[in-house]
Design an enzyme around this catalytic site. Structure first.
Site, PDB file in Angstrom:
ATOM      1  N   ARG A  62       0.876  -1.179   0.000  1.00 33.54           N
ATOM      2  CA  ARG A  62       0.000   0.000   0.000  1.00 33.54           C
ATOM      3  C   ARG A  62       0.908   1.222   0.000  1.00 33.54           C
ATOM      4  NH1 ARG A  62      -4.643  -1.376  -2.207  1.00 33.54           N
ATOM      5  NH2 ARG A  62      -5.883  -2.806  -0.937  1.00 33.54           N
ATOM      6  N   SER A 113     -13.766   7.764   6.004  1.00 35.75           N
ATOM      7  CA  SER A 113     -13.190   8.988   6.577  1.00 35.75           C
ATOM      8  C   SER A 113     -14.073  10.173   6.192  1.00 35.75           C
ATOM      9  CB  SER A 113     -11.753   9.180   6.069  1.00 35.75           C
ATOM     10  OG  SER A 113     -11.104  10.171   6.813  1.00 35.75           O
ATOM     11  N   GLU A 138      -3.540  -9.044 -13.043  1.00 33.84           N
ATOM     12  CA  GLU A 138      -2.117  -9.383 -13.049  1.00 33.84           C
ATOM     13  C   GLU A 138      -1.249  -8.290 -12.429  1.00 33.84           C
ATOM     14  OE1 GLU A 138      -2.992  -7.407 -17.012  1.00 33.84           O
ATOM     15  OE2 GLU A 138      -3.937  -8.991 -15.874  1.00 33.84           O
TER      16      GLU A 138
END
Length: 175
Positions: A62, A113, A138
């Site tokens: 991330r 949020s 992919e």
């Protein structure tokens, strides 16, 4: 104190594949006008999947939070036109961890949020699991992690992602 308001205008500042950023103006019932930058997002789903012995999670990079391997529930965006959140959850479970579930339960829907975005996340419990095949992206870098359900409290302590925390806490409440 509750204050009702109405939108009075706005403009799009940025439009991307994932989000739209808008500057929007609102008038509150006392006459005050405020301008807010709002990130518009189509929404997402997360899936708490377990077979009674193991809970299935994923680790993936991330970049936005600088994590090379954030622990998360299998999840995805509501990015197929007309697809209901539950159908998205079923598709994402197959795509991300290669599983299907015979039993589904809605656990929670929440704003991720609400101070700056309208993104809603729908979290489901998936049980009575079986193997499934689906097309995978992919470009996704996903590692599947099956952890003992007996480690639920440790998983809650380890989780840093809101949908994962909410899903695992809801699971703990039900067990």
């Amino acid at each position: 104190m509750s204050s009702r308001f109405e939108p009075t205008g706005g403009e799009t500042r940025y439009e991307g594949k994932l989000v739209t950023v808008r500057s929007e103006t609102f008038r509150h019932e006392d006459g005050e006008e405020v301008t807010r930058e709002i990130v518009r997002h189509q929404g997402a789903v997360g899936v708490v999947a377990h077979d009674g012995e193991r809970i299935y999670l994923v680790r993936q990079p991330r970049e936005a939070v600088g994590s090379p391997d954030l622990l998360e529930l299998p999840a995805g965006k509501l990015d197929v036109e007309g697809e209901a959140p539950l159908d998205t959850a079923k598709r994402e479970l197959a795509e991300e961890i290669g599983k299907a579930a015979a039993e589904w339960e809605h656990l929670a829907t929440f704003y991720t949020s609400p101070g700056f975005t309208d993104e809603e996340c729908h979290v489901y419990l998936a049980t009575d699991l079986s193997d499934a095949e689906a097309e995978t992206d992919e470009h996704e870098r996903i590692d599947i992690e099956a952890r003992p359900l007996s480690e639920l409290d440790a998983l809650i302590d380890e989780a840093r992602d809101s949908k994962t925390l909410i899903g695992l806490l809801e699971l703990r409440r039900r067990l």
